[in-house]
Motif scaffolding. Sequence first.
Motif, PDB file in Angstrom:
ATOM      1  N   ARG A 140      -7.022  42.937 -44.893  1.00 50.02           N
ATOM      2  CA  ARG A 140      -7.254  42.484 -43.522  1.00 50.02           C
ATOM      3  C   ARG A 140      -7.640  41.012 -43.411  1.00 50.02           C
ATOM      4  NH1 ARG A 140      -4.602  46.049 -42.882  1.00 50.02           N
ATOM      5  NH2 ARG A 140      -4.787  47.864 -41.477  1.00 50.02           N
ATOM      6  N   TYR A 193      -0.884  44.142 -45.943  1.00 52.56           N
ATOM      7  CA  TYR A 193      -1.556  44.594 -44.730  1.00 52.56           C
ATOM      8  C   TYR A 193      -1.490  46.121 -44.622  1.00 52.56           C
ATOM      9  CZ  TYR A 193      -2.819  45.254 -39.859  1.00 52.56           C
ATOM     10  OH  TYR A 193      -3.441  45.675 -38.719  1.00 52.56           O
ATOM     11  N   ARG A 194      -0.317  46.675 -44.882  1.00 53.83           N
ATOM     12  CA  ARG A 194      -0.148  48.131 -44.768  1.00 53.83           C
ATOM     13  C   ARG A 194      -1.010  48.889 -45.774  1.00 53.83           C
ATOM     14  NH1 ARG A 194       6.013  46.630 -44.339  1.00 53.83           N
ATOM     15  NH2 ARG A 194       6.243  46.508 -42.062  1.00 53.83           N
ATOM     16  N   LEU A 195      -1.362  48.227 -46.863  1.00 53.53           N
ATOM     17  CA  LEU A 195      -2.205  48.854 -47.882  1.00 53.53           C
ATOM     18  C   LEU A 195      -3.689  48.608 -47.638  1.00 53.53           C
ATOM     19  CD1 LEU A 195      -0.065  48.136 -51.074  1.00 53.53           C
ATOM     20  CD2 LEU A 195      -0.380  50.337 -49.914  1.00 53.53           C
ATOM     21  N   THR A 235     -10.596  49.119 -42.206  1.00 58.16           N
ATOM     22  CA  THR A 235      -9.553  48.188 -41.762  1.00 58.16           C
ATOM     23  C   THR A 235      -9.768  47.695 -40.338  1.00 58.16           C
ATOM     24  OG1 THR A 235      -8.146  50.028 -41.052  1.00 58.16           O
ATOM     25  CG2 THR A 235      -7.847  49.219 -43.308  1.00 58.16           C
ATOM     26  N   LEU A 293      -0.141  40.518 -37.073  1.00 61.41           N
ATOM     27  CA  LEU A 293      -0.610  41.709 -37.768  1.00 61.41           C
ATOM     28  C   LEU A 293      -2.051  42.056 -37.407  1.00 61.41           C
ATOM     29  CD1 LEU A 293       0.817  40.983 -41.332  1.00 61.41           C
ATOM     30  CD2 LEU A 293       1.547  42.849 -39.821  1.00 61.41           C
ATOM     31  N   ARG A 323       3.139  41.614 -45.280  1.00 59.23           N
ATOM     32  CA  ARG A 323       3.085  42.838 -44.478  1.00 59.23           C
ATOM     33  C   ARG A 323       2.732  44.056 -45.331  1.00 59.23           C
ATOM     34  NH1 ARG A 323       7.315  39.988 -41.612  1.00 59.23           N
ATOM     35  NH2 ARG A 323       8.906  40.745 -43.072  1.00 59.23           N
ATOM     36  N   LEU A 324       3.248  44.095 -46.544  1.00 57.25           N
ATOM     37  CA  LEU A 324       2.951  45.220 -47.425  1.00 57.25           C
ATOM     38  C   LEU A 324       1.463  45.253 -47.777  1.00 57.25           C
ATOM     39  CD1 LEU A 324       3.929  47.636 -48.999  1.00 57.25           C
ATOM     40  CD2 LEU A 324       4.625  46.110 -50.853  1.00 57.25           C
TER      41      LEU A 324
END
Length: 380
Positions: free
Chosen positions: A139, A134-136, A97, A183, A131-132
Amino acid sequence: MSQGLTSEEVHRSAIVLDTHADTPQRFVDERWDFTGPLAGGMLSLETARNGNLAGELFALWVEPTQWQGRFAHRAFSLLDGLLEQIRLHPEAMVLCTTADDVLAAHASGRFAAMVSIEGGHAIEADLGLLRLFYRLGVRAMTLTWSNTNEWADSSGDIDDPAVVHHNGLTDFGREVIAEMNRLGMIVDISHVSDKTFWDVLEVSKAPVIASHSSARALTNSARNLTDEMLVAIAKTDGVAMVNFYPAFIDEDYRLAWSAQRPERQRAHAALEEEYAGRPVPFAASTLIDREHTARLPRAPFSSLIDHFMHMIQVAGVDHVGIGTDFDGIPQPPDGIDSAADLPRITAALLERGVSAEDVHKILGGNFLRVFRAVQAVAQP
């Protein structure tokens, strides 16, 4: 870099990164294993190792007609397919990431798996979903695929009067770019319309990439970048990656492929009827395109290298990279059948007079620079 190295030595000493492959569909639809035999694809762990490919920006591509109403669901399914491969083979591949993650993976001998969404319709006009993702681990996002979505126009349907267009980005589209910047998610302008391209460069505070687009001056496809666009990407310190799709790198092939379009459309329509409303697996639909591709002479390898050289000349060597489109195209140009053949790119660029140091930039260094720059703009 020391002189007198062979092209193979130059290639093996580089960190080679490809910014676009559609392989996640194979994980999900074919239950195919990245560490297994290639089985008709273009990218596997073995071919990556043979071609010294250190990492891949895997695309989560959601076909917009087949998955209508379930865009995010399909994207999450493809992401899960990739993450399952990483879980099953932790000794061979790792989710990356950050740029530092990529370097660490390379140092440990593991394949660097990075993730991109291909087509902004996958976030269903919801910043929370962005956003979700991205959190997973996602990129990057290609803002559109060949379809215009709720907030950005695509080059793929810009001339279709039946499609509602926005004259580039909508206000919400500008919010998407701002949130991606915040982000630390790479903005990818491949596939977007010309007006969307210019809107994005006006809005984005971070460098952008074109993950798989070639030069329009050589091959007159709306998917390719004009010289003016190439210069603009360079001015933002971004990178444009050469696509290996024959219809984007060879004008004669593009015209021949376009002439086949009505026949291909009829074949695809018949396949959709056969599946009776169920999503058609890409493995089935791509067979039609491969059958039609087989009727045409393969695009010459020299055409691919011509695009590299043109983009180097126009944008500068610091702003060109590799975006193969492996597993998303029916067939690459002559001489490129899989990731194992990537050393041929290095050899050809050296033969055309590109220095070993500059070849290393093209093979992966330029992308790593942009990856770092995008994440430097991010805000908590």
